[in-house]
Design a protein around this motif. Structure first.
Motif, mmCIF file in Angstrom:
data_model
loop_
_atom_site.group_PDB
_atom_site.id
_atom_site.type_symbol
_atom_site.label_atom_id
_atom_site.label_comp_id
_atom_site.label_asym_id
_atom_site.label_seq_id
_atom_site.Cartn_x
_atom_site.Cartn_y
_atom_site.Cartn_z
ATOM 1 N N TRP A 34 34.875 68.400 85.498
ATOM 2 C CA TRP A 34 35.243 67.145 86.144
ATOM 3 C C TRP A 34 34.457 66.997 87.443
ATOM 4 C CZ3 TRP A 34 38.704 63.166 85.050
ATOM 5 C CH2 TRP A 34 39.505 63.332 83.904
ATOM 6 N N SER A 35 34.176 65.761 87.828
ATOM 7 C CA SER A 35 33.504 65.480 89.098
ATOM 8 C C SER A 35 34.337 64.491 89.902
ATOM 9 C CB SER A 35 32.111 64.886 88.863
ATOM 10 O OG SER A 35 31.333 65.702 88.025
ATOM 11 N N MET A 36 34.426 64.732 91.203
ATOM 12 C CA MET A 36 35.109 63.821 92.107
ATOM 13 C C MET A 36 34.137 63.435 93.218
ATOM 14 S SD MET A 36 38.457 64.474 94.550
ATOM 15 C CE MET A 36 39.572 64.776 93.176
ATOM 16 N N PHE A 37 33.961 62.144 93.428
ATOM 17 C CA PHE A 37 33.112 61.627 94.499
ATOM 18 C C PHE A 37 33.981 60.853 95.476
ATOM 19 C CE2 PHE A 37 30.565 62.009 90.712
ATOM 20 C CZ PHE A 37 29.355 62.536 91.153
ATOM 21 N N TYR A 38 33.792 61.125 96.757
ATOM 22 C CA TYR A 38 34.535 60.405 97.781
ATOM 23 C C TYR A 38 33.561 59.933 98.848
ATOM 24 C CZ TYR A 38 37.875 59.336 101.486
ATOM 25 O OH TYR A 38 38.598 58.694 102.454
ATOM 26 N N ALA A 39 33.574 58.636 99.139
ATOM 27 C CA ALA A 39 32.688 58.080 100.159
ATOM 28 C C ALA A 39 33.329 58.298 101.535
ATOM 29 C CB ALA A 39 32.447 56.601 99.907
ATOM 30 N N ARG A 40 32.911 59.362 102.190
ATOM 31 C CA ARG A 40 33.463 59.689 103.511
ATOM 32 C C ARG A 40 32.932 58.732 104.572
ATOM 33 N NH1 ARG A 40 35.048 59.883 107.730
ATOM 34 N NH2 ARG A 40 35.743 61.598 109.050
ATOM 35 N N GLY A 58 35.905 55.347 101.888
ATOM 36 C CA GLY A 58 37.306 55.556 101.555
ATOM 37 C C GLY A 58 37.625 55.431 100.080
ATOM 38 N N GLU A 59 36.643 55.095 99.243
ATOM 39 C CA GLU A 59 36.891 54.971 97.812
ATOM 40 C C GLU A 59 36.537 56.262 97.093
ATOM 41 O OE1 GLU A 59 36.242 50.142 97.397
ATOM 42 O OE2 GLU A 59 34.740 51.494 96.551
ATOM 43 N N LEU A 60 37.142 56.452 95.927
ATOM 44 C CA LEU A 60 37.015 57.725 95.202
ATOM 45 C C LEU A 60 36.726 57.443 93.727
ATOM 46 C CD1 LEU A 60 39.190 60.854 95.693
ATOM 47 C CD2 LEU A 60 38.925 59.960 93.377
ATOM 48 N N LEU A 61 35.909 58.307 93.129
ATOM 49 C CA LEU A 61 35.544 58.167 91.720
ATOM 50 C C LEU A 61 35.775 59.487 91.006
ATOM 51 C CD1 LEU A 61 34.061 56.214 89.635
ATOM 52 C CD2 LEU A 61 32.021 57.547 90.157
ATOM 53 N N LEU A 62 36.395 59.429 89.834
ATOM 54 C CA LEU A 62 36.579 60.596 88.978
ATOM 55 C C LEU A 62 35.760 60.424 87.710
ATOM 56 C CD1 LEU A 62 40.436 61.216 89.174
ATOM 57 C CD2 LEU A 62 38.651 62.767 89.993
ATOM 58 N N LEU A 78 27.668 59.459 103.709
ATOM 59 C CA LEU A 78 28.069 60.835 103.412
ATOM 60 C C LEU A 78 29.056 60.797 102.257
ATOM 61 C CD1 LEU A 78 28.056 63.859 104.136
ATOM 62 C CD2 LEU A 78 29.981 63.402 105.672
ATOM 63 N N LEU A 79 28.688 61.450 101.162
ATOM 64 C CA LEU A 79 29.553 61.539 99.996
ATOM 65 C C LEU A 79 30.024 62.975 99.836
ATOM 66 C CD1 LEU A 79 27.521 59.516 97.298
ATOM 67 C CD2 LEU A 79 29.201 58.650 98.933
ATOM 68 N N TYR A 80 31.335 63.157 99.645
ATOM 69 C CA TYR A 80 31.876 64.455 99.286
ATOM 70 C C TYR A 80 31.884 64.545 97.757
ATOM 71 C CZ TYR A 80 33.858 65.042 104.017
ATOM 72 O OH TYR A 80 34.038 65.183 105.370
ATOM 73 N N VAL A 81 31.481 65.697 97.235
ATOM 74 C CA VAL A 81 31.457 65.902 95.789
ATOM 75 C C VAL A 81 32.162 67.210 95.463
ATOM 76 C CG1 VAL A 81 30.020 65.987 93.711
ATOM 77 C CG2 VAL A 81 29.191 64.761 95.727
ATOM 78 N N LEU A 82 33.119 67.150 94.551
ATOM 79 C CA LEU A 82 33.795 68.334 94.037
ATOM 80 C C LEU A 82 33.602 68.373 92.525
ATOM 81 C CD1 LEU A 82 35.450 67.850 96.771
ATOM 82 C CD2 LEU A 82 37.343 68.965 95.594
ATOM 83 N N THR A 83 33.362 69.556 91.985
ATOM 84 C CA THR A 83 33.426 69.740 90.536
ATOM 85 C C THR A 83 34.539 70.743 90.260
ATOM 86 O OG1 THR A 83 31.757 71.503 90.478
ATOM 87 C CG2 THR A 83 30.983 69.249 90.254
ATOM 88 N N PHE A 84 35.309 70.474 89.203
ATOM 89 C CA PHE A 84 36.480 71.313 88.962
ATOM 90 C C PHE A 84 36.876 71.270 87.492
ATOM 91 C CE2 PHE A 84 37.811 67.059 90.090
ATOM 92 C CZ PHE A 84 38.831 66.755 89.205
#
Length: 266
Positions: A34-40, A58-62, A78-84
């Motif tokens: 899974w990938s999560m993107f958050y526009a910081r 402030g928006e988020l994408l899964l 700046l985008l935060y990215v998590l993979t999980f």
């Protein structure tokens, strides 16, 4: 009468990193997780299949696993990215975009996850809590998959076969159309010709391997279907804006400490 407890989803973080105009984005690639993107800060464009999703601050994408996508932060973004990994149901190939989130709460949780200050099972529990917040929102839901038009079929074929030797003649034989028609119908979706997209797909896969493994750039070039080392270095720098070694260095610097046993050695 008993009250049912809210559904929870077990998650395990694989990787955390950030994207900015300094570290660049990445070209089409596929994550196994899974990938999560958050526009910081600022905005970013995430291309998922046939759709381009523009995330505002402030928006988020899964994105579910195995969805081919590309990411590009805007200038000063700046985008935060998590993979999980997660027990979340995995619709394919689509995405979930969430807006109007409580920014203070979401930002603080993501900042902790990316800081490296929270480690071990506590990181996964924090992500579990965030996913519970997101999936219980009334606007949580996934976009419908695109219709299987010829351009979408070509894109899926290129995503699946990018490691193989492919020419325009090979594609026309597979899809039984002329080369001029194939280029004409694919360009609006892909933004380029099928062969140009194929090159981008290879470089996108190389970016992922440079970030997550310790393999040499030469090894990676062969793995993504480019046998000429000099050509690989040249096209990588042209498309990414950085040579492979510099790209790896910047992306490693933007990633928090990975859990033991996942990703590249630090």
């Amino acid at each position: 009468m008993s009250v049912p407890s809210p559904k929870t989803y077990t998650a395990h973080i694989v990787d955390c990193f950030s994207l900015s105009d300094r570290t660049k984005g990445y070209l089409p690639c596929v994550f196994e997780h899974w990938s999560m993107f958050y526009a910081r800060r600022g905005t970013g464009a995430i291309t998922s299949g046939a759709d381009e999703i523009r995330l505002q601050t402030g928006e988020l994408l899964l994105l579910p696993p195995a969805v081919c996508h590309a990411a590009k932060p805007a200038e000063d973004a700046l985008l935060y990215v998590l993979t999980f990994d997660s027990t979340l149901p995995s619709p394919y190939p689509t995405y979930c975009r969430l807006t109007g989130l409580p920014q203070a709460a979401v930002q603080s949780m993501l900042a902790l996850l990316l800081s490296g200050d929270v480690t071990g099972s506590a990181r996964d529990q924090l992500l579990d809590a965030l996913l519970l917040q997101l999936t219980t929102r009334p606007d949580y839901g996934f976009a419908p998959p695109p219709p299987m038009t010829l351009p979408v079929q070509v894109m899926h074929y290129l995503n699946a076969h990018y490691q193989e030797e492919l020419s325009l003649a090979d594609l026309t034989a597979v899809f039984h159309v002329s080369s001029s028609h194939l280029i004409h119908v694919c360009k609006p979706l892909l933004g380029r010709s099928p062969i140009q997209y194929l090159i981008c797909r290879r470089v996108g896969a190389a970016q992922q391997l440079l970030r997550t493994t310790d393999r040499s750039a030469t090894e990676i070039a062969g793995e993504v279907g480019v046998m000429n080392r000099n050509y690989f270095y040249r096209v990588f720098k042209r498309l990414v804006g950085l040579p492979p070694g510099k790209y790896r260095e910047l992306m490693r610097a933007s990633a928090v400490r990975r859990p033991r046993g996942s990703g590249a050695k630090r």
